[in-house]
Design an enzyme around this catalytic site. Structure first.
Site, PDB file in Angstrom:
ATOM      1  N   HIS A   1       1.311   4.853   6.275  1.00  0.00           N
ATOM      2  CA  HIS A   1       0.859   5.472   4.967  1.00  0.00           C
ATOM      3  C   HIS A   1       1.223   6.983   4.794  1.00  0.00           C
ATOM      4  CE1 HIS A   1      -1.617   1.831   5.348  1.00  0.00           C
ATOM      5  NE2 HIS A   1      -1.540   1.830   3.930  1.00  0.00           N
TER       6      HIS A   1
ATOM      7  N   SER B   1       0.845  -1.291  -0.069  1.00  0.00           N
ATOM      8  CA  SER B   1      -0.225  -0.095  -0.134  1.00  0.00           C
ATOM      9  C   SER B   1       0.831   1.257  -0.037  1.00  0.00           C
ATOM     10  CB  SER B   1      -0.746   0.094   1.172  1.00  0.00           C
ATOM     11  OG  SER B   1      -0.088  -0.028   2.433  1.00  0.00           O
TER      12      SER B   1
ATOM     13  N   ASP C   1      -1.655   6.497  10.878  1.00  0.00           N
ATOM     14  CA  ASP C   1      -1.416   4.901  11.303  1.00  0.00           C
ATOM     15  C   ASP C   1       0.144   4.957  11.255  1.00  0.00           C
ATOM     16  OD1 ASP C   1      -0.263   5.197   8.617  1.00  0.00           O
ATOM     17  OD2 ASP C   1      -1.996   3.826   8.078  1.00  0.00           O
TER      18      ASP C   1
END
EC number: 2.3.1.-
Length: 604
Positions: A584, A459, A581
């Site tokens: 990211h 990601s 988080d």
């Protein structure tokens, strides 16, 4: 003592301070784990300790009542449980709802749904339905810890009815014990079966059906070792055996608190069951009236904490969720943890003194509108003040302030929610980050127009993909949310086997979502033959971060065609690079990571 039909009046069971001492150990483990799971990776096992204690204590109380009176008054039992548990939870829900509205209004819809689930004690099934991952904590969910209270309350509702039915129909108690043991094995089997099918930690961790095993082990111990039948003066040999087994079990349990983590798969294949058996041995030793280990666990400090364990459990996670939401996970200053602890202690003590204790003793009489009853009046005024916004939240009056994100994968790395948010790349002129030139100037340069690197990642690669493609038009980018290194080898064999020449450039950004072995890494690297390979290391607030980065660094040292891109070092101290988080990327982080990769490609 009045006797009726061979029975005496019910006498309260003796107080066992050792159980409060054990509760203290359990709640401290849980709090430390939630403060920073790397400090005590297995601290979540404290929940299982609470489950075993609950199963044991509730069954002992019910058996004592049945032995004394010949009946179990279910209505009285349920009222006692509600008086003990519900008032403190309701106050927590009102405070969290109001605080969310004032401080985190964009989360009000999600928190509203969590509140409703908590009121009806179905939080665990709600989180299963919404695919919430318990072990990922960066999403703002201040009531997620109430899943365990939901399981206990469901147990309190149904178990007494089943127990009474069995006591009335089966005379031999050992047979009843065997029935509960059989059901615990079925629960264990369900956990193993469901986990083997989909590897979903959260389904088996949250499920009442799969966690029942732990509660029932406590039930079985109550049949085998009822505290009201233990002798005060057993032989010295018996005391020695009890103390030895209890002490050894406690030492092993504490070691497991440090050794086990949420990635330890064997705990779902019988591990919770075995760990709960250790807890049984500890309970058996601390409830005995004459053992020295019971005296140790009856230490005034532990008992003080243990008596407040319910309040501490209720408030600690809500406090941590609110405070930590203002910081990047993995980059939280030390002083913040002192704030967490201080606020938790304050709220827990207020709850214990002014909510739990009064309601447990007085019930609804703990509230009173008459000013002459000052404590009751103040309590009533506070409750009413909180109740007004609380009810408005429940009916959706403030939904317009919130985002309709209820929790599907909302706190898991395997999420598109975060990535969609992070990919909002807006054109910004003349931005400078630690020596970076503006995005506009870089994109106008033709330095990278002729290179054709292959980039494979998870990601984080998705986050930088659009920006990187704008700078290197001929690059080939393959990013997927949730991808792990071991999943990449089949992908490379199927789609990228042509990248083997020394003129080829391959960038691998993997390790965000899990650990891997040296062999798995080498097998992947060997697929690219003589190509120049660039390994991007990780910054992820997980226990495997250090090992992942060590393996990547070692590979760069061992293989002449492999270069390490040290994103971990580059991003150290730059909280502005990251989303909440801690993994990211925000726009500045996208530019910074892209710059690191481009510099490495340019050198070669």
């Amino acid at each position: 003592m009045n006797k009726t039909k061979g029975f005496t009046k019910y006498k309260k069971m003796r107080y066992m301070p050792g159980l409060d001492g054990l509760r203290a150990i359990a709640v401290l483990g849980i709090i430390i784990y939630h403060l920073n799971k790397q400090w005590l990776t297995g601290g979540f096992l404290g929940v299982d300790t609470f489950f075993v204690i609950s199963g044991y204590l509730i069954t002992s109380l019910l058996l004592k009542e049945y032995d004394d009176t010949g009946i179990i008054k279910l209505k009285s039992f349920w009222i006692r449980r509600l008086k003990r548990l519900l008032p403190a939870v309701i106050v927590l829900l009102m405070v969290v709802g109001t605080a969310t509205l004032l401080l985190k209004s964009d989360n009000i819809i999600r928190v509203k749904h969590d509140i409703i689930a908590a009121i009806f004690y179905v939080s665990n099934w709600w989180y299963i339905a919404k695919d919430v991952n318990y072990f990922e904590q960066f999403s703002f969910m201040p009531l997620k810890h109430l899943w365990s209270l939901a399981i206990e309350e469901q147990f309190y509702i149904f178990f007494p009815v089943i127990l009474v039915t069995l006591l009335l129909t089966i005379k031999k108690r050992y047979k009843i014990g065997f029935i509960f043991w059989g059901v615990s094995i079925i629960s264990l089997g369900l956990m193993m079966f469901i986990y083997s099918i989909n590897g979903d930690h959260s389904r088996v961790y949250f499920g009442t059906d799969t966690r029942l095993q732990t509660l029932l082990l406590g039930v079985i111990l109550a049949f085998l070792w009822p505290p009201f039948k233990l002798k005060n003066d057993p032989p010295k040999v018996v005391k020695y055996v009890i103390d030895s087994i209890g002490s050894l079990s406690f030492i092993v349990l504490i070691l497991l608190f440090f050794i086990i983590n949420d990635e330890t798969n064997w705990i779902y294949d019988g591990g919770f069951y075995l760990i709960s058996i250790l807890t049984l041995f500890i309970i058996a030793s601390v409830v005995h009236p004459s053992t020295w280990i019971a005296k140790i666990f009856s230490n005034p400090v532990l008992v003080f904490i243990g008596k407040r364990s319910y309040s501490l459990y209720l408030w600690h996670f809500a406090v941590i969720s609110f405070v930590h939401s203002y910081y990047v996970d993995g980059q939280i200053p030390v002083y913040v943890y002192f704030i967490d602890i201080s606020l938790t202690i304050i709220f827990a003590e207020l709850s214990y003194r002014f909510i739990e204790t009064p309601f447990r003793k007085e019930g609804i009489k703990a509230l009173n509108w008459r000013p002459s009853y000052i404590p009751q009046f103040i309590r009533m005024a506070i409750v009413v003040t909180l109740l007004i916004p609380f009810m408005l939240i429940l009916v959706g009056a403030f939904n317009k302030y919130g985002k309709d994100i209820i929790g599907e994968k909302a706190n898991s790395f395997d999420t598109t929610i975060e990535d969609n948010y992070l990919m909002r790349i807006a054109p910004i002129d003349n931005i400078h980050i630690d020596g970076l030139v503006s995005e506009k100037k870089k994109e106008s340069s033709d330095v990278y127009n002729n290179i054709k690197p292959l980039l494979i990642g998870d990601s984080v690669m998705v986050d930088i993909g659009e920006s990187f493609k704008s700078s290197v038009p001929k690059s080939r980018i393959d990013g997927k949310v949730g991808r792990q290194l071991y999943q990449t080898l089949p992908l490379v064999k199927a789609n990228y086997s042509q990248y083997k020449k020394s003129s080829d450039q391959v960038v691998l950004e993997l390790g965000t979502n899990g650990d891997f072995t040296v062999k798995q890494l080498d097998d992947l690297l060997n697929q690219f033959g003589k190509a120049k390979i660039y390994l991007v290391n990780t910054r992820v607030p997980r226990i495997y971060e250090a090992n992942v980065n060590r393996l990547l660094a070692d590979a760069a040292k061992r293989k002449s065609n492999v270069t390490l891109i040290d994103w971990n070092k580059r991003s150290q101290g730059h909280s502005e690079y990251f989303a909440p988080d801690g993994v990211h990327l925000e726009y500045k982080g996208v530019l910074a990571l892209k710059d690191e990769i481009l510099k490495a490609l340019k050198k070669k």
